[in-house]
Structure formats: C-alpha cells, structure tokens
Write an enzyme that holds these catalytic residues in place. Sequence first.
Site, short mmCIF file in Angstrom:
data_model
loop_
_atom_site.label_atom_id
_atom_site.label_comp_id
_atom_site.label_asym_id
_atom_site.label_seq_id
_atom_site.Cartn_x
_atom_site.Cartn_y
_atom_site.Cartn_z
N ALA A 162 0.80 -1.23 0.00
CA ALA A 162 0.00 0.00 0.00
C ALA A 162 0.84 1.29 0.00
O ALA A 162 0.63 2.17 -0.86
CB ALA A 162 -0.96 -0.04 1.19
N ARG A 220 -5.35 0.30 -8.88
CA ARG A 220 -5.69 -0.75 -7.90
C ARG A 220 -6.66 -0.15 -6.87
O ARG A 220 -6.43 0.96 -6.39
CB ARG A 220 -4.42 -1.29 -7.20
CG ARG A 220 -3.53 -2.09 -8.17
CD ARG A 220 -2.47 -2.88 -7.44
NE ARG A 220 -3.03 -4.00 -6.72
CZ ARG A 220 -2.33 -4.74 -5.85
NH1 ARG A 220 -1.06 -4.45 -5.61
NH2 ARG A 220 -2.88 -5.76 -5.23
N GLN A 246 3.71 -13.25 -1.86
CA GLN A 246 4.49 -12.13 -1.33
C GLN A 246 5.34 -12.56 -0.13
O GLN A 246 6.28 -11.87 0.25
CB GLN A 246 3.57 -10.97 -0.92
CG GLN A 246 2.96 -10.21 -2.08
CD GLN A 246 1.59 -10.76 -2.44
OE1 GLN A 246 1.30 -11.93 -2.23
NE2 GLN A 246 0.75 -9.91 -3.00
N ASP A 282 -3.90 -2.56 4.07
CA ASP A 282 -4.11 -1.78 2.85
C ASP A 282 -5.15 -0.69 3.06
O ASP A 282 -5.17 0.31 2.34
CB ASP A 282 -4.54 -2.71 1.71
CG ASP A 282 -3.38 -3.63 1.36
OD1 ASP A 282 -3.18 -4.64 2.06
OD2 ASP A 282 -2.64 -3.30 0.42
N ASN A 329 -6.53 -6.38 4.55
CA ASN A 329 -5.14 -6.75 4.28
C ASN A 329 -5.14 -7.97 3.36
O ASN A 329 -6.20 -8.51 3.02
CB ASN A 329 -4.38 -7.01 5.59
CG ASN A 329 -2.87 -7.09 5.38
OD1 ASN A 329 -2.29 -6.20 4.76
ND2 ASN A 329 -2.23 -8.13 5.84
O1 MRU Z 1 -1.28 -6.94 -3.35
P1 MRU Z 1 -0.14 -6.31 -2.62
O2 MRU Z 1 1.09 -7.16 -2.58
O3 MRU Z 1 0.12 -4.90 -3.07
O4 MRU Z 1 -0.70 -6.30 -1.16
C1 MRU Z 1 -0.51 -5.33 -0.29
C2 MRU Z 1 0.38 -5.78 0.75
O5 MRU Z 1 1.56 -5.73 0.59
C3 MRU Z 1 -0.16 -6.31 1.98
O6 MRU Z 1 -1.49 -6.53 2.04
C4 MRU Z 1 0.49 -5.67 3.16
O7 MRU Z 1 0.26 -6.43 4.25
C5 MRU Z 1 0.04 -4.25 3.40
S1 MRU Z 1 0.98 -3.09 2.53
C6 MRU Z 1 2.42 -2.83 3.47
#
Ligand code: MRU
Length: 368
Positions: A60, A96, A208, A248, A258
Amino acid sequence: MPPRLLPTPLQSPLRRLRVNAGEQLEILDQTLLPWHKEWRRVTTLADAEHAIIAMQVRGAPLIGIIAAYGVALGLQESDASDNALNAISARLAATRPTAVNLGWALSVICERLRPIPVGQRVAAAWLEADAIAEEDARNNQLIGANGLKLLQYIAASHPPRTLQVMTHCNAGWLATARHGTALAPVYAARQAGLPVHVWVSETRPRNQGLLTAWELQEAGVPHTLIADNAAGLLILQGRVDAVIVGADRVAANGDVANKIGTCLKALAAAHQCLPFYVAAPFSTLDFNAATGDDIPIETRNDDELRLVTGVDNHNQADCLRQIAEGHSVYNPAFDITPAALVTGIITELGVSAASEPALARLRESEDR
Ligand code: MRU
C-alpha cells in the site's frame, strides 16, 4: 549524473534518476524477486500505471509513492494544466482499488500542485513526490520504534527465549519507502538486540511471503517460510508469541483490509489469546469507510490461481499451469479482519485500539 538514492539505512525499492534535462524513476521489479534482482526504468505515466497494475511495485505505501511519482511523469509529458493533472490522477487512481494510500497520495500531491503556476509544476511535482516518499520513510521508523516497545513488553512476559513473530504477505522495505510497516518492529528488535524469529507465510497466490523471506534473509533476520495452511497449527501449538501484519486500508471502526489470508491468522490468534497487531501509517486509515463493508476488495486475474511462477533449472523465470484454462476460480486479493480480532493498530502516532472512538482520537491528534 549518478542515481540519487533515497536516504536509507536498509534498502529502498525505488530510485529517482536525473536523465539529461528530465527526471525518471527506477524500481526494483518485484515480479522477478526472489529469483532475480532487476531494476526497471519508469519513464512515462504509462510505465507507472503498468508498474502498479502488474505489481512490479506493490504494498500500500509504495503504491501511493509510485502514484505520486507517476503524477510527476505525467505532467512532464503533458501541458501540466489543471485538466492534465486531473486526467493523470484519474488514470493512476484506477490502477488498484483497495490500498487507500493510492488515493491519499494522489489527493495530497494534487492539492499541493494546484496553486503552483503551470510552468513550475513539473519540478514541484518531483519534489512533492520526494516529500511523500520521505514522509513514509520517517513514518516507517516511528512505526518500528512504537512496535518495538510492544515486542519488548511481549518478550518480557515470556521465559527468556527467542521471540516468535508471525507475519503475512510482505509489509517490509519492499512495500514502503524504507523500513516497512509490519517488519519495521522486527528490524527495530534486531537492532535493539532482542532475539527474534519470524514465521513467514507464503501468501498464495502471489507469494508475497517469498519477498518477505528474501528481504529478511538479506537483513540476516532468522525466519522460516511456511505454507499458509501451516499457520493455524503453529499458533495453536503455542509456537507464536505475536502476529504482526500490514494493512491496505483500515475503516473508521478498526476493521482491517489486508492481504487475503490475514483474517484466518487473526481468528487463530484470537482463539489462542495471542496479540494480533496491524502496523500501518496513518494514511492507511480511511475515515470515509465506516466499516470493512465499505472497503472495495480487488479481485485479480484468474490466472494468478491457475498458473504458478518460479525458475527452471537454468534459473530462468517460468510459469507452469496447475489447472486447465477456463476452470472456474475466484481470486479476491484482500480480506477484512473484524476490529474485534485486532489487538491494536501501530502507526507513527502510537499504538491505538482498533475501535471507532480510539481511531477518532488518533485522528484528532493528527489534526492538531
Ligand atoms: O497486493 P499487494 O502485494 O500490493 O498487497 C498489499 C500488501 O503488501 C499487503 O497486504 C500488506 O500487508 C500491506 S501493505 C504494506
């Protein structure tokens, strides 16, 4: 002129470059990690849009930062008028939907640029994007310091042994401007000499967790990668002392959006009476979303489930099909953890309960 690195004691997933008379960005392409560490030039607005949509950059706070730099790139290739600014911002906002930091960063930079004369907007946009990145880096550090106090408290309540932290997805330096959010307290603990080990869940389907494993490895932090489905067993076996995840978007009542899979960890942690913390900058709080029901959940391409990515024996990136093309799948990218399952929210402003009154108080302290 050599690349100008953002100031960082750890590492940074982005670099700002001056190329001839113009400015550009370089990003660490996260779709190639953990196998290949490749920097990619982002020279146009379309490149910035693509980088966010394709998840070459993700997380995010980083999405918001890249969007701010995308505004600078877009202004550079337009007449920098108000109309251009609005159109650039609308394109980036559509990349997004779930991470509120995207809309936050775009509204901050647009608000700061509107009063500036058109002829000075490009230069100002680069500086404003730098300011947003630098603010995130400062916030990361404060989140780390605030989270460290919690980890020290939790460690003190256990017999002396390595503190066992579980995380999900990647909320480390790859997802932000500097120390990360959920991983910032872990890095701070390492620096403070508090022995810590991290259980890293794989985070299907985009994996991730592999990014988290990679960055912890680079930083020398002891950790173990687990399949997402192993988390419940470990938590219920008492092998986890605390769960810390990123966010997020956090609704006004403390519900947390999240990465998909977060909610299951929160449920297991609640069953075991384990602390379940969410670490995020204040800009991740969305007071326009009353509850988690108001948070849009991104549904991503079905092929993220149908295909698996990795490298072959020659270390070449490759993709394998695991289920037939056209097979019915559903791929929501985020879930909502109800506020009742969240022990606290760690921001740069301190640690707050995940409740409407507590977050309203936090907002008041931010406004002052
Ligand atoms: O889909 P992404 O990889 O952009 O997802 C967001 C994230 O990285 C996570 O949900 C995260 O825990 C929060 S953002 C630091």
